[in-house]
Design an enzyme around this catalytic site. Structure first.
Site, PDB file in Angstrom:
ATOM      1  N   TYR A 142       4.060 -20.038  -6.997  1.00 49.05           N
ATOM      2  CA  TYR A 142       4.767 -19.482  -5.841  1.00 49.05           C
ATOM      3  C   TYR A 142       4.047 -19.907  -4.576  1.00 49.05           C
ATOM      4  CZ  TYR A 142       6.743 -16.038  -2.588  1.00 49.05           C
ATOM      5  OH  TYR A 142       7.357 -15.422  -1.522  1.00 49.05           O
ATOM      6  N   ASP A 237      -2.826 -24.529  -2.534  1.00 47.30           N
ATOM      7  CA  ASP A 237      -2.367 -23.271  -1.954  1.00 47.30           C
ATOM      8  C   ASP A 237      -3.340 -22.181  -2.417  1.00 47.30           C
ATOM      9  OD1 ASP A 237      -1.183 -20.982  -1.112  1.00 47.30           O
ATOM     10  OD2 ASP A 237       0.766 -21.349  -2.054  1.00 47.30           O
ATOM     11  N   LYS A 265      -3.560 -13.790   2.998  1.00 48.57           N
ATOM     12  CA  LYS A 265      -4.079 -12.601   2.316  1.00 48.57           C
ATOM     13  C   LYS A 265      -5.487 -12.200   2.798  1.00 48.57           C
ATOM     14  CE  LYS A 265      -0.559 -12.758  -1.149  1.00 48.57           C
ATOM     15  NZ  LYS A 265       0.079 -13.820  -1.907  1.00 48.57           N
TER      16      LYS A 265
END
Ligand SMILES: *Cc1c(COP(=O)(O)O)cnc(C)c1O
Length: 428
Positions: A142, A237, A265
């Site tokens: 994702y 990522d 995050k």
């Protein structure tokens, strides 16, 4: 009715599905999501006053647990100065300095407001830099909700992707190739079938978004070699793994340096921040240095940089945190594996540092196909049994758990006791 039930009923009238991000709705485990009121350390308190030990930690950012003094103090100090300038600030420079010092691949970095923005921008830059259109991603990884990433696998490894969501056009899907994770031969075949057309390969170097899946030995190094050989921009990522699996992320842990990296995050300390960066020659394509356009009204926001900076500085100055997280992660994963074995379930537990997953299948899980073999109804029952016992897990089999430094030995025991009882409850 609980207050959560009342609020969820209201929310469903007002917000699509009652939530502002789909996984929160508990659709894959059933039941009503718990509405949260407050949190401190390892503990969440819901709107009815019930408490839970948190193993999601806002999907990763709260690595020091909730409301750590070091981050709250930095925010309190920053608050009177301004909530937003829309002009450059000192902290953006200091944060960029720290990111570049810690993450091996970063020579230049741009701050954005979310992980999604970071990945969308990174592939635009890679396309601008290479003059090529296509990207390759891995099934089950994702990368946020940008159109180019919402692509399902085609019918074979060499076919182009199909839109995974209405609203994503076939034109966009045509430019995204997908292959199975941990399958270097499939990557090679895809490159061969699309000569000089791939701008970038983007990957979660350790996957958190199909449950926790580790790269096979040599897989990341193999990708590095292929990208170098074919002049493809390799993007890690690290929105989840950055500052979690090591101060320099998975790239430090596995010793493989990508051309570009996306972050999010943890770097916001709980506030909305993302970042992308990499080699200077690539990042110099970004406006206003270069011609690839990317901008943001609230990018580098003073509160977000204050929170992020405080958390990252703390991690930088306390490297022992990573050993602590490693030890707790291993105890949780080993304990879970042992309990499943004693119950005759032999379920697979994958763990890297402070991320882990219990897969409801006895077979090894190395890619999305493997993960899909899990017994989802049993997972749903397990999830609710844990929730009833005050353990807050990700409400989906296809998500990793995130450990914070607030998880003590005592809480590990609490988790393991609940785990045993819940596995039994889920299977009878
Ligand atoms: C969470 C996540 C994103 C998206 O970040 P948002 O801040 O939710 O937009 C991208 N990539 C990975 C690996 C993620 O885990």
């Amino acid at each position: 009715m609980t207050t959560s039930e009342t609020l969820f009923a209201r929310a469903q009238e007002l917000i699509p599905g009652g939530v502002n991000s789909p996984v929160r709705a508990f659709r894959s485990v059933g039941g009503v999501p718990v509405f949260m009121q407050s949190a401190r350390g390892a503990w969440l308190t819901d709107v009815d006053g019930k408490q839970y030990v948190d193993f999601i930690n806002s999907w990763g950012p709260m690595i020091l647990g909730h409301a750590p003094a070091v981050v709250l103090d930095a925010l309190t100090k920053a608050l009177p100065d301004s909530l937003s300038f829309g002009a450059p600030t000192r902290r953006e420079v200091e944060l960029a300095e720290l990111l570049i010092e810690l993450v091996p691949s970063l020579e230049k970095v741009r701050l954005v407001n979310s992980g999604t923005e970071a990945t969308m921008s990174a592939i635009r830059v890679a396309r601008g830099y290479t003059g090529r259109a296509k990207i390759l991603k891995f099934e089950g990884c994702y990368h946020g909700h940008g159109d180019s990433f919402l692509i399902a696998a085609g019918s074979g490894a060499l076919t182009l992707g199909a839109p995974d969501s209405p609203g994503v056009t076939e034109g966009v899907a045509r430019d995204t190739l997908t292959v199975p994770y941990n399958d270097l031969a499939a990557v090679e075949a895809a490159i061969a079938a699309n000569p000089d057309q791939l701008a970038a390969i983007i990957i979660e170097p350790v996957v958190g978004n199909m449950g926790l899946v580790e790269p096979a030995p040599g897989f990341l190094a193999g990708l590095r070699a292929l990208c170098t050989k074919h002049s493809i921009v390799l993007i890690f990522d690290e929105v989840m793994t950055g500052f979690r699996l090591a101060p320099g992320g998975a790239q430090e842990r596995y010793g493989v340096v990508p051309d570009m990296t996306t972050l999010g995050k943890i770097i916001g300390g709980g506030l909305p921040v993302g970042a992308y960066g990499g080699r200077a020659d690539i990042m110099n394509q970004v406006a206003p240095a270069g011609k690839v356009y990317q901008a943001g009204t609230l990018s580098g926001n003073p509160l977000a940089t204050a929170a992020g900076m405080a958390q990252l500085r703390y991690l930088h100055e306390h490297p022992e945190v990573y050993q602590q997280l490693e030890t707790i992660g291993t105890r949780l994963a080993d304990g879970t594996r042992q309990i499943a074995k004693e119950l005759g379930l032999h379920y697979t537990v994958n763990q890297v540092g402070s991320m882990f997953s219990l897969f409801f299948t006895p077979e090894p899980v190395n890619n999305l196909e493997d993960a899909k073999k899990a017994n989802l109804p049993a997972f749903g029952r397990y999830f609710h049994a844990m929730l009833n016992r005050g353990i807050y897990l990700a409400p989906s089999q296809f998500e990793a758990l995130f450990i914070s430094t607030a998880i003590t030995d005592e809480l590990v025991e609490k988790y393991l006791t609940a785990c045993r009882e819940s596995l039994i409850e889920a299977h009878h």
